[in-house]
Design an enzyme around this catalytic site. Structure first.
Site, PDB file in Angstrom:
ATOM      1  N   THR A  12       0.852  -1.187   0.000  1.00  0.00           N
ATOM      2  CA  THR A  12       0.000   0.000   0.000  1.00  0.00           C
ATOM      3  C   THR A  12       0.892   1.242   0.000  1.00  0.00           C
ATOM      4  O   THR A  12       1.958   1.267   0.611  1.00  0.00           O
ATOM      5  CB  THR A  12      -0.951   0.028   1.208  1.00  0.00           C
ATOM      6  N   GLY A  13       0.452   2.267  -0.705  1.00  0.00           N
ATOM      7  CA  GLY A  13       1.291   3.453  -0.830  1.00  0.00           C
ATOM      8  C   GLY A  13       2.572   3.130  -1.577  1.00  0.00           C
ATOM      9  O   GLY A  13       3.656   3.570  -1.199  1.00  0.00           O
ATOM     10  N   GLY A  14       2.428   2.380  -2.658  1.00  0.00           N
ATOM     11  CA  GLY A  14       3.605   1.899  -3.374  1.00  0.00           C
ATOM     12  C   GLY A  14       4.015   2.738  -4.565  1.00  0.00           C
ATOM     13  O   GLY A  14       4.829   2.304  -5.379  1.00  0.00           O
ATOM     14  N   THR A  15       3.484   3.948  -4.677  1.00  0.00           N
ATOM     15  CA  THR A  15       3.782   4.760  -5.857  1.00  0.00           C
ATOM     16  C   THR A  15       5.032   5.608  -5.699  1.00  0.00           C
ATOM     17  O   THR A  15       5.538   6.162  -6.680  1.00  0.00           O
ATOM     18  CB  THR A  15       2.601   5.698  -6.190  1.00  0.00           C
ATOM     19  N   GLY A  17       8.552   6.759  -2.697  1.00  0.00           N
ATOM     20  CA  GLY A  17       9.231   6.590  -1.425  1.00  0.00           C
ATOM     21  C   GLY A  17       9.543   5.157  -1.049  1.00  0.00           C
ATOM     22  O   GLY A  17       9.981   4.343  -1.867  1.00  0.00           O
ATOM     23  N   GLY A  19       7.576   2.649  -0.212  1.00  0.00           N
ATOM     24  CA  GLY A  19       6.758   1.631  -0.865  1.00  0.00           C
ATOM     25  C   GLY A  19       7.243   1.316  -2.260  1.00  0.00           C
ATOM     26  O   GLY A  19       7.338   0.144  -2.653  1.00  0.00           O
ATOM     27  N   SER A 137       7.070   4.189  13.035  1.00  0.00           N
ATOM     28  CA  SER A 137       7.855   5.430  12.985  1.00  0.00           C
ATOM     29  C   SER A 137       8.629   5.607  14.276  1.00  0.00           C
ATOM     30  O   SER A 137       8.178   5.176  15.344  1.00  0.00           O
ATOM     31  CB  SER A 137       6.922   6.634  12.797  1.00  0.00           C
ATOM     32  N   TYR A 150       0.243  12.553  14.823  1.00  0.00           N
ATOM     33  CA  TYR A 150       0.963  11.570  14.007  1.00  0.00           C
ATOM     34  C   TYR A 150       1.553  10.476  14.881  1.00  0.00           C
ATOM     35  O   TYR A 150       1.418   9.286  14.595  1.00  0.00           O
ATOM     36  CB  TYR A 150       2.065  12.292  13.226  1.00  0.00           C
TER      37      TYR A 150
END
Length: 250
Positions: A12-15, A17, A19, A137, A150
């Protein structure tokens, strides 16, 4: 090395950075990947760079409707998922007095609710020997100004590592996490800061890092692939810090 030959990873969020770097390395080591991203444009751009062993889904990790459709969308590309990297997220930061309900809900929807229901929806596609890896994180270990929401949302994810590890043991699915330090990503893109302000913030951060540099996304990918591999077959319910020592050296 072909550690992931005939394996399929959902990132997920692999577009971009961490990922995207993980997707690249997974493919290089013989696997296939399915990436998610919020924008059709960014998903298409990522796929054009990843090549024929990648497929993509437009899905917002902070949107419950998208999360509830995720399993069916994944089934269009694969019957089984061997590795799930729960990575999607971004930062929005403000001091306590400036945080409003929208800020709070946005981050908890994306960073806590999103990971929870992502795993819930994908676990039925995973079999014994599969692996779930959460992205947490260092903000869970270090008090950082303007990171209150966050940090709290990421702390929830840190808790999921333990509880999900317990519940998924009977299915033979390992659950672990990585705790990135300051990595070169687009985490500041949704903060509303100017390019100059972001650069100033980055330079301030670098001065606090023991190794005096930000980490590369590929250095996170290395850790993710290790946890996903048979080399980590006896690691379960753990969180690996990839932070240049900042959480312990101050």
């Amino acid at each position: 090395m072909q550690r992931f030959k005939n394996k399929i990873a959902l990132i997920t969020g692999g577009t971009n950075g961490m990922g995207f770097a993980t997707a690249q390395q997974f493919i290089q080591e013989g696997g296939k990947v399915i990436i998610t991203g919020r924008s059709e444009t960014t998903v298409k751009n990522a796929l054009s760079n990843l090549g024929e062993n990648a497929s993509g889904i437009v899905s917002d990790a902070g949107n419950m409707k998208d999360l509830m459709r995720l399993q069916e969308e994944v089934k269009k590309h694969a019957e089984q998922i061997d590795v799930l990297f729960v990575n999607a997220g971004y930062g929005r930061f403000a001091p306590i007095e400036h945080v409003d309900e929208n800020h709070f809900d946005e981050l908890f929807n994306l960073l806590a609710k999103g990971p929870y229901f992502t795993v819930q929806q994908i676990v039925p596609l995973m079999k014994t020997g599969s692996s779930v890896i959460f992205n947490t994180s260092i903000a869970t270990d270090i008090a950082m100004h303007s990171f209150s929401v966050y940090s709290a949302a990421k702390s929830a994810v840190q808790s999921f590592i333990k509880t999900f590890a317990l519940e998924l043991t009977e299915k033979g699915i390992r659950v672990n996490g990585i705790s990135p330090g300051h990595i070169k990503t687009n985490i500041f893109n949704n903060t509303g800061l100017s390019a100059e302000q972001i650069e100033h913030a980055v330079q301030d951060i670098i001065s606090t890092i023991p190794l005096k540099r930000q980490g590369e996304p590929s250095e996170i990918a290395n850790a993710v692939l290790f946890l996903a591999s048979d080399e980590a077959s006896y690691i379960h319910g753990a969180e690996i810090k990839v932070d240049a020592g900042i959480s312990v050296i101050r």
